[in-house]
Design a protein around this motif. Structure first.
Motif, mmCIF file in Angstrom:
data_model
loop_
_atom_site.group_PDB
_atom_site.id
_atom_site.type_symbol
_atom_site.label_atom_id
_atom_site.label_comp_id
_atom_site.label_asym_id
_atom_site.label_seq_id
_atom_site.Cartn_x
_atom_site.Cartn_y
_atom_site.Cartn_z
ATOM 1 N N ASP A 1 -1.224 0.819 -5.147
ATOM 2 C CA ASP A 1 -0.578 2.100 -5.880
ATOM 3 C C ASP A 1 0.326 1.837 -6.660
ATOM 4 O O ASP A 1 1.269 1.237 -6.534
ATOM 5 C CB ASP A 1 -0.195 3.208 -4.612
ATOM 6 C CG ASP A 1 -1.403 3.555 -3.489
ATOM 7 O OD1 ASP A 1 -2.035 4.235 -4.006
ATOM 8 O OD2 ASP A 1 -1.475 2.489 -2.768
ATOM 9 N N CYS B 1 0.772 -1.205 0.067
ATOM 10 C CA CYS B 1 -0.040 -0.138 -0.092
ATOM 11 C C CYS B 1 0.873 1.295 -0.087
ATOM 12 O O CYS B 1 1.993 1.297 0.420
ATOM 13 C CB CYS B 1 -1.016 -0.087 1.306
ATOM 14 S SG CYS B 1 -1.972 -1.434 1.499
ATOM 15 N N THR C 1 3.505 -1.295 3.812
ATOM 16 C CA THR C 1 4.067 -0.470 2.992
ATOM 17 C C THR C 1 5.450 -1.002 2.540
ATOM 18 O O THR C 1 5.984 -2.145 2.838
ATOM 19 C CB THR C 1 4.561 1.000 3.714
ATOM 20 O OG1 THR C 1 5.461 0.659 4.664
ATOM 21 C CG2 THR C 1 3.511 1.460 4.413
ATOM 22 N N THR D 1 0.525 4.136 1.654
ATOM 23 C CA THR D 1 0.625 4.790 2.810
ATOM 24 C C THR D 1 0.517 3.935 4.164
ATOM 25 O O THR D 1 -0.039 2.592 4.201
ATOM 26 C CB THR D 1 -0.279 5.991 2.887
ATOM 27 O OG1 THR D 1 -1.751 5.179 3.078
ATOM 28 C CG2 THR D 1 -0.297 6.838 1.819
ATOM 29 N N ARG D 2 1.047 4.264 5.239
ATOM 30 C CA ARG D 2 0.916 3.430 6.483
ATOM 31 C C ARG D 2 -0.635 3.342 6.733
ATOM 32 O O ARG D 2 -0.906 2.342 7.194
ATOM 33 C CB ARG D 2 1.656 4.243 7.578
ATOM 34 C CG ARG D 2 2.978 4.216 7.277
ATOM 35 C CD ARG D 2 3.698 5.117 8.256
ATOM 36 N NE ARG D 2 5.130 5.293 8.053
ATOM 37 C CZ ARG D 2 6.147 5.903 8.946
ATOM 38 N NH1 ARG D 2 5.366 6.732 10.010
ATOM 39 N NH2 ARG D 2 7.331 5.945 8.806
ATOM 40 N N ARG D 3 -1.256 4.401 6.643
ATOM 41 C CA ARG D 3 -2.779 4.299 6.966
ATOM 42 C C ARG D 3 -3.611 3.423 6.133
ATOM 43 O O ARG D 3 -4.393 2.503 6.704
ATOM 44 C CB ARG D 3 -3.148 5.800 6.827
ATOM 45 C CG ARG D 3 -4.684 6.131 7.504
ATOM 46 C CD ARG D 3 -5.083 7.456 7.318
ATOM 47 N NE ARG D 3 -6.372 7.548 6.819
ATOM 48 C CZ ARG D 3 -7.271 7.214 7.879
ATOM 49 N NH1 ARG D 3 -7.130 6.868 9.143
ATOM 50 N NH2 ARG D 3 -8.593 7.296 7.477
ATOM 51 N N LYS D 4 -3.236 3.378 4.876
ATOM 52 C CA LYS D 4 -3.848 2.413 3.894
ATOM 53 C C LYS D 4 -3.557 0.940 4.323
ATOM 54 O O LYS D 4 -4.224 0.064 4.433
ATOM 55 C CB LYS D 4 -3.446 2.786 2.300
ATOM 56 C CG LYS D 4 -4.667 1.894 1.470
ATOM 57 C CD LYS D 4 -4.359 2.860 0.087
ATOM 58 C CE LYS D 4 -5.056 2.077 -1.030
ATOM 59 N NZ LYS D 4 -4.461 2.761 -1.990
ATOM 60 N N HIS E 1 4.587 -1.592 8.713
ATOM 61 C CA HIS E 1 5.058 -0.162 8.262
ATOM 62 C C HIS E 1 6.102 0.264 8.979
ATOM 63 O O HIS E 1 6.319 -0.201 10.357
ATOM 64 C CB HIS E 1 3.864 0.753 7.766
ATOM 65 C CG HIS E 1 3.052 1.059 9.022
ATOM 66 N ND1 HIS E 1 3.620 1.880 10.137
ATOM 67 C CD2 HIS E 1 1.870 0.585 9.204
ATOM 68 C CE1 HIS E 1 2.729 2.044 11.037
ATOM 69 N NE2 HIS E 1 1.567 1.422 10.490
#
Ligand code: ADP
Ligand code: ZN
Length: 601
Positions: A308, A239, A289, A241-244, A263
């Motif tokens: 992504d 992903c 990530t 981003t970390r959030r994703k 991550h």
């Protein structure tokens, strides 16, 4: 051979493999004879044996420089399973263990020493090595030495000292990054300019590759996982981003899968735990990530997905290369959107890098976009990025399997571009498509866009198709997405000849089918292998690995267990003929394995 140990015999006896793969044999012979060189092999290609076997064949200690503690520890654990005296030396080692390593070093009982670059180049270590016989230096992940590489490690900058201080000891540099600039840099830094370069094909034919525009991310991932998971192997979802990554792990768990997350923002303990769970051999899916990278040696990763766009073909290939190291079929899926492309271009532009660096990064990004937007064999395009010309389409990528139809999209492109211009370049794609499709939304009414000549001229194509047109125009450079602001579309200079009808545009018909609804709620959806012997062997392996605190695959790989389950050997002798069962493992585990099988008799 050369009066030292015999490589083939060691390959059979210690590692339990039936033969060398690809370039391995040539490299091993060269190194056993005392030669230095650069070894370029794709991830999973079998680089480790290229230095492990020569180190065992030659007198003295093999010193392996490795950038990552997890990577060192897994390799050392695997070697010890084969009774090879190996150890790792790094900053996180408890003092008593470090003392034990030094003691073994001084006694001369070690055959392979894994060491972090900063430990190796510390004067104390160098002085000690001066007094010892060194079989060879292996510099693993050698691209870390290059500033151009995507994993530059400042500590690797100290490594030129090896060539100066130990000119007679062979140096082997190994990497999966074959980009010419990085290769040159490695050669220069490590003093390998006059040494041969062993280049394997970068093709990994067992990985089926595919890419899709991101339409409904979760549904697309679900469909992919259903098709790619085998119930025993692992999966990876990268992903942006970390959030994703966290969100993805959450919904995987809600879907009934064993979702993990990794991550760089996690605390060290949680990271280690995640690594351990991943290496443990259960059918887990890791959402991460790119920080979850080097050091993943699990051979049965069945799928790798990207949510992504990666920033270069090199990084993408390295990441998907973590799939199918066992040589069995594996799958890779790339999801990407127009916004990704624009955002990545923008980031490079705004970065503080030098113009030269920006140019290089931009080239890499455009090569990646080229792969994503391919309309001919994706693997051929990918391999071309590594300087390799595949004569035939591969037959194992989505394009080969379902060739996209191209159509003259000039009119569609003109409609879209003029809708963008007429609405004043102030709107994102959603609104522009509403205008094209003649939808009287609140926003359309508010701005009077239902009065525009372009209102409703795009009713002939569905919404997804318009998104496809926009994305392809972004990829072709005719349209920009203002990522800084609210994602409004902005035509570039390249749009002008299209609008004037001076240049035509070929577009791909979008293949995105509406993905399967529903979730992966029950684990039963992904079928576990039905052979009870295989399952019992895996259970036994899991217990054994846990008891020893090592990754499951260093005991036996799935492939070996599957073969044992099929062959059902009844004696140690017949067990020893199965690939992956070397002498030491036969001694250690032979009786246990036979016992597990006997329970079914
Ligand atoms: P790399 O470091 O290039 O990514 P590894 O050295 O970890 O790759 O090897 C990848 C996988 O291939 C490992 O599971 C290893 O056991 C297996 N392997 C390597 N060489 C051979 C061989 N000659 N025969 C069978 N399996 C091999
Ligand atoms: Zn193909």
């Amino acid at each position: 051979m050369n009066g030292y140990g015999d490589p083939l015999e060691i390959l059979h006896r210690v590692f339990g493999h039936t033969g060398f793969r690809g370039e391995q044999e040539t490299v091993v012979q060269h190194a056993v004879g005392g030669g230095s060189g650069l070894i370029l092999m794709p991830t999973g290609g079998g680089k480790s044996l290229c230095f492990q076997i020569p180190a065992l064949c030659r007198p003295g200690l093999g010193v392996v420089v490795s950038p990552l503690i997890a990577l060192m520890e897994d390799q050392v654990a695997a070697l010890r399973q084969q009774d090879v005296p190996a150890a790792a030396l790094h900053s996180e080692l408890p003092p008593d263990e470090a003392r034990a390593v030094w003691r073994d070093l001084n006694n001369g009982t070690l055959k392979l020493l894994y060491v972090s670059p900063e430990r190796l180049t510390a004067e104390g270590t160098l002085a000690r090595l001066d007094e010892m016989e060194i079989a060879l230096f292996a510099i693993d992940e050698a691209h870390c030495v290059s500033q151009w590489g995507h994993h530059f490690r400042p500590e690797y900058r100290a490594l030129p000292i090896l060539a100066q201080r130990f000119p007679r000891v062979p140096r082997l540099a190994l990497t999966a990054t074959a980009d010419p600039r990085t290769v040159q840099d490695i050669q220069r830094q490590l003093g390998l300019e006059d040494c041969p370069v062993f280049r394997s094909s970068f093709d990994r034919p067992n990985i089926m590759i595919s890419a899709q525009p991101r339409e409904q991310e979760r549904a697309q991932l679900r469909r992919f996982i259903k098709g790619a998971a085998d119930g025993t192997g692992a999966g990876l979802i990268y992903c942006g981003t970390r959030r994703k990554a966290e969100q993805t792990a959450d919904w995987l768990r809600q879907d009934g899968l064993d979702g993990l997350v990794f991550h760089a923002g996690m605390d060290p303990l949680a990271k280690r735990e995640a690594h351990k769970r991943f290496a443990g051999g259960d059918p887990v899916v890791m959402a991460a990530t790119i920080a979850f990278g080097m050091g993943i040696d699990r051979p049965d990763v069945r799928f790798v997905a990207h949510t992504d766009l990666p920033k270069s073909p090199e990084s993408w290939y390295q990441e998907i290369g973590r799939a199918g190291r066992d040589g069995l079929p594996a799958q890779a899926l790339l999801l990407y959107g127009a916004g990704d492309i624009a955002l990545a271009r923008h980031r490079i532009q705004e970065s503080g890098a030098s113009d030269e660096q920006k140019r290089v990064e931009r080239q890499r990004l455009e090569a990646m976009v080229g792969i994503a937007e391919a309309s001919t064999c994706r693997r051929q395009i990918l391999l071309r990025c590594f300087g390799e010309e595949a004569p035939e389409p591969c037959g194992a990528c989505d394009i080969c399997l379902t060739p996209p139809k191209l159509f003259d999209g000039t009119v569609a492109a003109q409609k879209l571009l003029s809708a963008v211009l007429r609405t004043g370049r102030r709107f994102g794609l959603g609104h522009v498509v509403d205008v094209l499709q003649g939808k009287t939304t609140e926003k359309v009414a508010q701005f009077g866009h239902d009065q525009l000549p372009t209102f409703g001229v795009g009713r002939d194509l569905p919404e997804a198709a318009w998104r496809g047109v926009a994305r392809q125009l972004v990829a072709q450079g005719a349209l920009d997405v203002a990522v800084e602001n609210h994602g409004e579309l902005v035509p570039t200079d390249a749009a002008r000849p299209i609008l004037k009808g001076e240049q035509s545009v070929m577009l791909r018909e979008e293949l995105v089918t509406v993905p399967a609804r529903g979730s992966l709620r029950t684990r039963g959806n992904i079928e576990a292998p039905s052979d009870p012997r295989f399952a019992a062997l895996r259970e036994w392996r899991k217990r054994t690995a846990l008891a020893q605190g090592v990754p499951a695959y260093v005991i036996f790989q799935d492939r070996t267990l599957a073969e044992i389950a099929t062959e059902q050997p009844e004696t140690l002798e017949s067990l020893s003929t199965i690939p992956g069962v070397g002498n030491t493992k036969l001694e250690r585990y032979g009786q246990d394995v036979l016992r597990v099988l006997r329970e079914f008799a």
